[in-house]
Design a protein around this motif. Sequence first.
Motif, PDB file in Angstrom:
ATOM      1  N   SER A   1     -16.356 -27.332  45.788  1.00 57.73           N
ATOM      2  CA  SER A   1     -15.837 -28.089  44.650  1.00 57.73           C
ATOM      3  C   SER A   1     -14.513 -27.491  44.173  1.00 57.73           C
ATOM      4  N   ILE A   2     -13.633 -28.355  43.761  1.00 60.64           N
ATOM      5  CA  ILE A   2     -12.359 -27.900  43.183  1.00 60.64           C
ATOM      6  C   ILE A   2     -12.368 -28.136  41.666  1.00 60.64           C
ATOM      7  N   ALA A   3     -13.569 -28.083  41.079  1.00 60.47           N
ATOM      8  CA  ALA A   3     -13.717 -28.244  39.629  1.00 60.47           C
ATOM      9  C   ALA A   3     -13.335 -26.925  38.962  1.00 60.47           C
ATOM     10  N   ASN A   4     -12.040 -26.674  38.919  1.00 67.29           N
ATOM     11  CA  ASN A   4     -11.570 -25.392  38.421  1.00 67.29           C
ATOM     12  C   ASN A   4     -10.529 -25.532  37.308  1.00 67.29           C
ATOM     13  N   VAL A   5     -10.336 -26.741  36.800  1.00 70.00           N
ATOM     14  CA  VAL A   5      -9.362 -26.964  35.740  1.00 70.00           C
ATOM     15  C   VAL A   5     -10.121 -27.344  34.473  1.00 70.00           C
ATOM     16  N   PHE A   6      -9.875 -26.595  33.397  1.00 72.02           N
ATOM     17  CA  PHE A   6     -10.595 -26.782  32.151  1.00 72.02           C
ATOM     18  C   PHE A   6      -9.615 -26.926  30.994  1.00 72.02           C
ATOM     19  N   THR A   7     -10.031 -27.631  29.966  1.00 70.35           N
ATOM     20  CA  THR A   7      -9.292 -27.679  28.713  1.00 70.35           C
ATOM     21  C   THR A   7     -10.048 -26.785  27.740  1.00 70.35           C
ATOM     22  N   VAL A   8      -9.338 -25.806  27.179  1.00 70.87           N
ATOM     23  CA  VAL A   8      -9.961 -24.839  26.282  1.00 70.87           C
ATOM     24  C   VAL A   8      -9.343 -24.998  24.902  1.00 70.87           C
ATOM     25  N   GLU A   9     -10.191 -25.204  23.906  1.00 67.38           N
ATOM     26  CA  GLU A   9      -9.716 -25.351  22.526  1.00 67.38           C
ATOM     27  C   GLU A   9     -10.131 -24.118  21.732  1.00 67.38           C
ATOM     28  N   ALA A  10      -9.131 -23.463  21.122  1.00 67.70           N
ATOM     29  CA  ALA A  10      -9.366 -22.275  20.296  1.00 67.70           C
ATOM     30  C   ALA A  10      -9.856 -22.701  18.910  1.00 67.70           C
ATOM     31  N   PRO A  11     -10.403 -21.774  18.156  1.00 69.41           N
ATOM     32  CA  PRO A  11     -10.882 -22.108  16.810  1.00 69.41           C
ATOM     33  C   PRO A  11      -9.803 -22.703  15.907  1.00 69.41           C
ATOM     34  N   ASP A  12      -8.542 -22.362  16.160  1.00 70.32           N
ATOM     35  CA  ASP A  12      -7.458 -22.901  15.328  1.00 70.32           C
ATOM     36  C   ASP A  12      -7.005 -24.288  15.781  1.00 70.32           C
ATOM     37  N   GLY A  13      -7.672 -24.850  16.812  1.00 65.52           N
ATOM     38  CA  GLY A  13      -7.343 -26.189  17.287  1.00 65.52           C
ATOM     39  C   GLY A  13      -6.348 -26.225  18.436  1.00 65.52           C
ATOM     40  N   THR A  14      -5.774 -25.096  18.800  1.00 64.19           N
ATOM     41  CA  THR A  14      -4.847 -25.036  19.921  1.00 64.19           C
ATOM     42  C   THR A  14      -5.602 -25.356  21.207  1.00 64.19           C
ATOM     43  N   ARG A  15      -5.033 -26.261  21.998  1.00 60.15           N
ATOM     44  CA  ARG A  15      -5.662 -26.657  23.261  1.00 60.15           C
ATOM     45  C   ARG A  15      -4.791 -26.201  24.424  1.00 60.15           C
ATOM     46  N   VAL A  16      -5.430 -25.591  25.418  1.00 61.25           N
ATOM     47  CA  VAL A  16      -4.735 -25.062  26.589  1.00 61.25           C
ATOM     48  C   VAL A  16      -5.440 -25.561  27.835  1.00 61.25           C
ATOM     49  N   ARG A  17      -4.650 -25.922  28.845  1.00 62.87           N
ATOM     50  CA  ARG A  17      -5.190 -26.316  30.146  1.00 62.87           C
ATOM     51  C   ARG A  17      -5.201 -25.075  31.021  1.00 62.87           C
ATOM     52  N   VAL A  18      -6.358 -24.700  31.551  1.00 65.55           N
ATOM     53  CA  VAL A  18      -6.498 -23.500  32.379  1.00 65.55           C
ATOM     54  C   VAL A  18      -6.934 -23.917  33.776  1.00 65.55           C
ATOM     55  N   ASP A  19      -6.117 -23.575  34.773  1.00 65.68           N
ATOM     56  CA  ASP A  19      -6.461 -23.796  36.175  1.00 65.68           C
ATOM     57  C   ASP A  19      -6.840 -22.428  36.734  1.00 65.68           C
ATOM     58  N   LEU A  20      -8.090 -22.243  37.081  1.00 65.93           N
ATOM     59  CA  LEU A  20      -8.576 -20.937  37.522  1.00 65.93           C
ATOM     60  C   LEU A  20      -7.995 -20.491  38.858  1.00 65.93           C
ATOM     61  N   GLU A  21      -7.329 -21.388  39.575  1.00 67.45           N
ATOM     62  CA  GLU A  21      -6.674 -20.990  40.820  1.00 67.45           C
ATOM     63  C   GLU A  21      -5.214 -20.634  40.602  1.00 67.45           C
ATOM     64  N   GLU A  22      -4.751 -20.697  39.355  1.00 71.76           N
ATOM     65  CA  GLU A  22      -3.383 -20.322  39.010  1.00 71.76           C
ATOM     66  C   GLU A  22      -3.439 -19.310  37.877  1.00 71.76           C
ATOM     67  N   ASP A  23      -2.364 -18.524  37.729  1.00 72.16           N
ATOM     68  CA  ASP A  23      -2.313 -17.534  36.663  1.00 72.16           C
ATOM     69  C   ASP A  23      -1.839 -18.133  35.341  1.00 72.16           C
ATOM     70  N   ALA A  24      -1.083 -19.202  35.403  1.00 71.12           N
ATOM     71  CA  ALA A  24      -0.455 -19.748  34.203  1.00 71.12           C
ATOM     72  C   ALA A  24      -1.402 -20.673  33.440  1.00 71.12           C
ATOM     73  N   GLU A  25      -1.216 -20.685  32.115  1.00 65.99           N
ATOM     74  CA  GLU A  25      -1.922 -21.618  31.252  1.00 65.99           C
ATOM     75  C   GLU A  25      -0.868 -22.558  30.679  1.00 65.99           C
ATOM     76  N   THR A  26      -1.217 -23.816  30.485  1.00 71.18           N
ATOM     77  CA  THR A  26      -0.275 -24.762  29.930  1.00 71.18           C
ATOM     78  C   THR A  26      -0.881 -25.402  28.677  1.00 71.18           C
ATOM     79  N   VAL A  27      -0.027 -25.763  27.757  1.00 72.48           N
ATOM     80  CA  VAL A  27      -0.481 -26.410  26.535  1.00 72.48           C
ATOM     81  C   VAL A  27      -1.050 -27.775  26.891  1.00 72.48           C
ATOM     82  N   ALA A  28      -2.241 -28.063  26.402  1.00 72.45           N
ATOM     83  CA  ALA A  28      -2.885 -29.349  26.687  1.00 72.45           C
ATOM     84  C   ALA A  28      -2.479 -30.370  25.642  1.00 72.45           C
ATOM     85  N   ALA A  29      -2.433 -31.606  26.055  1.00 71.34           N
ATOM     86  CA  ALA A  29      -2.058 -32.687  25.122  1.00 71.34           C
ATOM     87  C   ALA A  29      -3.188 -33.029  24.200  1.00 71.34           C
TER      88      ALA A  29
END
Length: 155
Positions: free
Chosen positions: A127-155
Amino acid sequence: MSPEKIDLIEAIRADLAERTLPSPVATLAVRVTYDCPAGPTYDDTLTATLLDGTSMEIAFGSAISDELTELADSHPDMRLQDFTITLIEIPAPPTRTYTVTWEMEIDATSPRSAAEKAWAAQRRRGSIANVFTVEAPDGTRVRVDLEEDAETVAA
């Protein structure tokens, strides 16, 4: 704590107070040298782990090695051995509660059927189910791809 241990820690703290270090010292690793003609002795140079996570060698000289020897002499049962002195307890970073979601579009006949298909897809071997949207307690949303080092801001 024995008086010898207290003397050793006070001597180390006094020595460190006179130094300019990039960060406070959290721990010191004490090593034994076995190639001394008079027998094993403690090294004058200790490995310091700083609060910022870096390590460095610090040459203390004879004052600290004298305290180490006195400690060893007063406690013959401990024998000369390598050990670590903790000067500052490093607290664990605080944890926060995140909301983690994984999304995919699925054709199904019901919400339960869609969830079952998504679960099966996520657990499938390869499975390539390795991309997640993570929301912090302050509401900030980040897209995390576990096969990459970088995190990007989620819409």
